[in-house]
Design a protein around this motif. Structure first.
Motif, PDB file in Angstrom:
ATOM      1  N   VAL A 126       0.866  -1.204  -0.075  1.00 12.49           N
ATOM      2  CA  VAL A 126      -0.023  -0.031   0.077  1.00 12.49           C
ATOM      3  C   VAL A 126       0.916   1.243  -0.140  1.00 12.49           C
ATOM      4  CG1 VAL A 126      -1.923   1.049   1.251  1.00 12.49           C
ATOM      5  CG2 VAL A 126      -2.047  -1.351   1.059  1.00 12.49           C
ATOM      6  N   ASN A 127       0.584   2.267  -0.828  1.00 11.48           N
ATOM      7  CA  ASN A 127       1.375   3.622  -0.706  1.00 11.48           C
ATOM      8  C   ASN A 127       0.361   4.425  -0.058  1.00 11.48           C
ATOM      9  OD1 ASN A 127       2.678   2.122  -2.899  1.00 11.48           O
ATOM     10  ND2 ASN A 127       1.770   3.152  -4.733  1.00 11.48           N
ATOM     11  N   GLY A 128       1.129   5.433   0.424  1.00 11.87           N
ATOM     12  CA  GLY A 128       0.610   6.573   1.232  1.00 11.87           C
ATOM     13  C   GLY A 128       1.429   7.453   1.720  1.00 11.87           C
ATOM     14  N   ARG A 129       1.218   8.214   2.704  1.00 11.37           N
ATOM     15  CA  ARG A 129       1.914   9.048   3.664  1.00 11.37           C
ATOM     16  C   ARG A 129       1.936   8.981   5.009  1.00 11.37           C
ATOM     17  NH1 ARG A 129       4.900  13.368   1.541  1.00 11.37           N
ATOM     18  NH2 ARG A 129       4.589  13.500  -0.753  1.00 11.37           N
ATOM     19  N   LYS A 130       3.242   9.196   5.765  1.00 10.59           N
ATOM     20  CA  LYS A 130       3.118   8.725   7.204  1.00 10.59           C
ATOM     21  C   LYS A 130       3.383  10.074   7.725  1.00 10.59           C
ATOM     22  CE  LYS A 130       6.333   6.665  10.483  1.00 10.59           C
ATOM     23  NZ  LYS A 130       7.523   5.843  10.517  1.00 10.59           N
ATOM     24  N   PHE A 131       2.770  10.485   8.691  1.00  5.20           N
ATOM     25  CA  PHE A 131       2.775  11.782   9.463  1.00  5.20           C
ATOM     26  C   PHE A 131       3.209  11.584  10.648  1.00  5.20           C
ATOM     27  CE2 PHE A 131      -0.427  12.096   6.262  1.00  5.20           C
ATOM     28  CZ  PHE A 131      -0.299  13.388   5.809  1.00  5.20           C
ATOM     29  N   THR A 132       4.636  11.986  10.960  1.00  3.86           N
ATOM     30  CA  THR A 132       5.303  11.650  12.203  1.00  3.86           C
ATOM     31  C   THR A 132       5.336  12.908  13.242  1.00  3.86           C
ATOM     32  OG1 THR A 132       6.688  10.035  11.179  1.00  3.86           O
ATOM     33  CG2 THR A 132       7.610  10.656  13.124  1.00  3.86           C
ATOM     34  N   SER A 133       5.200  12.724  14.344  1.00  7.22           N
ATOM     35  CA  SER A 133       5.084  13.838  15.508  1.00  7.22           C
ATOM     36  C   SER A 133       6.707  14.550  15.375  1.00  7.22           C
ATOM     37  CB  SER A 133       4.862  13.351  16.816  1.00  7.22           C
ATOM     38  OG  SER A 133       4.862  14.320  17.762  1.00  7.22           O
ATOM     39  N   LYS A 134       6.680  15.857  15.629  1.00  5.01           N
ATOM     40  CA  LYS A 134       7.749  16.508  15.895  1.00  5.01           C
ATOM     41  C   LYS A 134       8.210  16.561  17.097  1.00  5.01           C
ATOM     42  CE  LYS A 134       7.304  19.656  11.793  1.00  5.01           C
ATOM     43  NZ  LYS A 134       6.958  21.245  11.491  1.00  5.01           N
ATOM     44  N   PRO A 144      -3.489   6.124   3.893  1.00  7.81           N
ATOM     45  CA  PRO A 144      -3.285   5.257   2.467  1.00  7.81           C
ATOM     46  C   PRO A 144      -3.723   6.060   1.398  1.00  7.81           C
ATOM     47  CG  PRO A 144      -4.876   4.407   3.623  1.00  7.81           C
ATOM     48  CD  PRO A 144      -4.360   5.355   4.536  1.00  7.81           C
ATOM     49  N   ALA A 145      -3.188   5.784   0.159  1.00  7.79           N
ATOM     50  CA  ALA A 145      -3.689   6.642  -1.093  1.00  7.79           C
ATOM     51  C   ALA A 145      -4.589   5.688  -1.698  1.00  7.79           C
ATOM     52  CB  ALA A 145      -2.510   6.742  -2.089  1.00  7.79           C
ATOM     53  N   ALA A 146      -5.845   6.006  -0.947  1.00  9.03           N
ATOM     54  CA  ALA A 146      -7.093   5.341  -1.291  1.00  9.03           C
ATOM     55  C   ALA A 146      -7.719   5.547  -2.595  1.00  9.03           C
ATOM     56  CB  ALA A 146      -8.230   5.207  -0.043  1.00  9.03           C
ATOM     57  N   GLY A 147      -7.510   6.533  -3.220  1.00  4.72           N
ATOM     58  CA  GLY A 147      -8.044   7.125  -4.424  1.00  4.72           C
ATOM     59  C   GLY A 147      -9.311   7.605  -4.047  1.00  4.72           C
ATOM     60  N   PHE A 148     -10.201   7.780  -4.987  1.00  7.28           N
ATOM     61  CA  PHE A 148     -11.793   8.225  -4.438  1.00  7.28           C
ATOM     62  C   PHE A 148     -12.774   7.911  -5.518  1.00  7.28           C
ATOM     63  CE2 PHE A 148      -9.462  11.240  -7.472  1.00  7.28           C
ATOM     64  CZ  PHE A 148     -10.369  11.456  -8.242  1.00  7.28           C
ATOM     65  N   ARG A 149     -14.104   7.935  -5.152  1.00  5.45           N
ATOM     66  CA  ARG A 149     -15.030   7.261  -5.952  1.00  5.45           C
ATOM     67  C   ARG A 149     -15.619   8.460  -6.486  1.00  5.45           C
ATOM     68  NH1 ARG A 149     -17.855   2.651  -5.683  1.00  5.45           N
ATOM     69  NH2 ARG A 149     -19.804   3.709  -6.068  1.00  5.45           N
ATOM     70  N   THR A 150     -15.971   8.637  -7.827  1.00 12.49           N
ATOM     71  CA  THR A 150     -16.608   9.309  -8.685  1.00 12.49           C
ATOM     72  C   THR A 150     -17.500   8.677  -9.834  1.00 12.49           C
ATOM     73  OG1 THR A 150     -16.463  11.424  -9.874  1.00 12.49           O
ATOM     74  CG2 THR A 150     -14.810   9.863 -10.401  1.00 12.49           C
ATOM     75  N   ASN A 155     -11.158   5.499  -8.608  1.00 12.17           N
ATOM     76  CA  ASN A 155     -10.013   6.006  -9.292  1.00 12.17           C
ATOM     77  C   ASN A 155      -8.905   6.329  -8.510  1.00 12.17           C
ATOM     78  OD1 ASN A 155     -11.878   5.842 -11.803  1.00 12.17           O
ATOM     79  ND2 ASN A 155     -12.494   7.974 -11.069  1.00 12.17           N
ATOM     80  N   TYR A 156      -7.735   6.200  -9.054  1.00 16.44           N
ATOM     81  CA  TYR A 156      -6.341   6.495  -8.729  1.00 16.44           C
ATOM     82  C   TYR A 156      -5.923   5.860  -7.478  1.00 16.44           C
ATOM     83  CZ  TYR A 156      -6.744   9.971 -12.285  1.00 16.44           C
ATOM     84  OH  TYR A 156      -7.192  10.654 -13.448  1.00 16.44           O
ATOM     85  N   VAL A 157      -6.389   4.593  -6.964  1.00 23.15           N
ATOM     86  CA  VAL A 157      -5.891   3.811  -5.911  1.00 23.15           C
ATOM     87  C   VAL A 157      -4.497   3.666  -6.092  1.00 23.15           C
ATOM     88  CG1 VAL A 157      -5.836   1.789  -4.519  1.00 23.15           C
ATOM     89  CG2 VAL A 157      -8.172   2.653  -5.467  1.00 23.15           C
ATOM     90  N   ASP A 158      -3.725   4.017  -4.785  1.00 24.35           N
ATOM     91  CA  ASP A 158      -2.500   3.994  -4.548  1.00 24.35           C
ATOM     92  C   ASP A 158      -1.546   4.934  -5.341  1.00 24.35           C
ATOM     93  OD1 ASP A 158      -1.917   2.022  -2.775  1.00 24.35           O
ATOM     94  OD2 ASP A 158      -1.926   0.283  -4.087  1.00 24.35           O
ATOM     95  N   ILE A 159      -2.231   6.053  -5.719  1.00 22.43           N
ATOM     96  CA  ILE A 159      -1.681   7.115  -6.325  1.00 22.43           C
ATOM     97  C   ILE A 159      -2.283   8.423  -5.702  1.00 22.43           C
ATOM     98  CG2 ILE A 159      -1.498   8.557  -8.644  1.00 22.43           C
ATOM     99  CD1 ILE A 159      -2.355   5.976 -10.146  1.00 22.43           C
ATOM    100  N   TYR A 160      -3.498   8.522  -5.390  1.00 17.60           N
ATOM    101  CA  TYR A 160      -3.984   9.644  -4.784  1.00 17.60           C
ATOM    102  C   TYR A 160      -4.544   9.300  -3.435  1.00 17.60           C
ATOM    103  CZ  TYR A 160      -3.184  12.687  -8.704  1.00 17.60           C
ATOM    104  OH  TYR A 160      -2.643  13.395  -9.916  1.00 17.60           O
ATOM    105  N   ASN A 180      -5.144  16.449   0.540  1.00 13.06           N
ATOM    106  CA  ASN A 180      -4.777  15.803  -0.755  1.00 13.06           C
ATOM    107  C   ASN A 180      -3.257  15.377  -0.727  1.00 13.06           C
ATOM    108  OD1 ASN A 180      -3.284  16.648  -4.025  1.00 13.06           O
ATOM    109  ND2 ASN A 180      -5.243  15.415  -3.700  1.00 13.06           N
ATOM    110  N   LEU A 181      -3.091  14.143  -0.901  1.00 14.04           N
ATOM    111  CA  LEU A 181      -1.635  13.636  -0.745  1.00 14.04           C
ATOM    112  C   LEU A 181      -1.486  12.564  -2.031  1.00 14.04           C
ATOM    113  CD1 LEU A 181      -1.705  10.342   0.405  1.00 14.04           C
ATOM    114  CD2 LEU A 181      -2.520  11.502   2.370  1.00 14.04           C
TER     115      LEU A 181
END
Length: 204
Positions: A126-134, A144-150, A155-160, A180-181
């Motif tokens: 799975v692709n996505g972004r990790k947000f780590t505490s400072k 996770p980059a779950a994409g979106f339903r339209t 669409n765009y799973v593992d991309i957006y 948006n990530l």
């Protein structure tokens, strides 16, 4: 508060003290995409098409019905332009004190953490972004980059990865704010309210 504690959450050490859920609404792990919700809907969108005719707050019109929305928006939104609790997917599904984050709370997440894009996070595929505490680098959330339903497809799973805020885009009320990530950017954006997006719960 008992219901709030049913779900795993992370204290990222943010100035507000806001706690973030470990997983998307409808997910069973941090890398599970979870469910997709139209903005203002408390039910996952799994069958109906994501378009204006199916969107909350639009009275069944095939396009954005500005007059209807303007006339009735005080029934759905608070004075700050955020969804009232009864139209908040995180509150409806998770219960307790959980709710959707506002635009300002997403801004705090972005400023109060460091974020990094991962391909194949922890070997999960799975692709996505990790947000780590400072303030404590052992604390993080992964989105996770779950994409979106339209319309009728995802669409765009593992991309957006698009995650709804509870906040309306006041200047363009056919849109609401999203986080948006993707691999190149992580920022606030906006999207048509009829799209099906991920939801992540927070509580104070």
């Amino acid at each position: 508060m008992e219901q709030t504690k049913q779900y795993e959450y992370v204290d990222l050490g943010l100035p507000s003290g806001l706690k973030w859920a470990k997983c998307n609404v409808g997910a069973t792990s941090e890398t599970d995409y979870g469910d997709y919700f139209q903005w203002g809907s408390t039910e996952p969108n799994t069958a109906d098409e994501c378009n204006w005719a199916d969107a909350p707050f639009n009275n069944g019109s095939d396009s954005y019905n500005k007059e209807y929305f303007t006339t009735h928006k005080s029934e759905w939104l608070d004075d700050n332009g955020n969804l009232k609790p009864e139209f908040d997917a995180a509150r409806a599904i998770m219960g307790g004190d959980w709710r959707m984050p506002t635009e300002a709370e997403f801004d705090e997440l972005l400023s109060g953490t460091t974020n990094e894009w991962f391909e194949d996070f922890n070997g999960t595929g799975v692709n996505g972004r990790k947000f780590t505490s400072k303030t404590d680098t052992s604390k993080y959330i992964f989105i996770p980059a779950a994409g979106f339903r339209t319309n009728g497809s995802v669409n765009y799973v593992d991309i957006y990865g698009d995650v709804w805020a509870s906040s309306l885009d006041i200047s363009n009320p056919d849109y609401a704010w999203i986080l948006n990530l993707n691999s190149g950017v992580c920022c606030m954006g906006y999207s048509y309210r009829y799209d099906g997006k991920s939801v992540r719960g927070v509580f104070d």
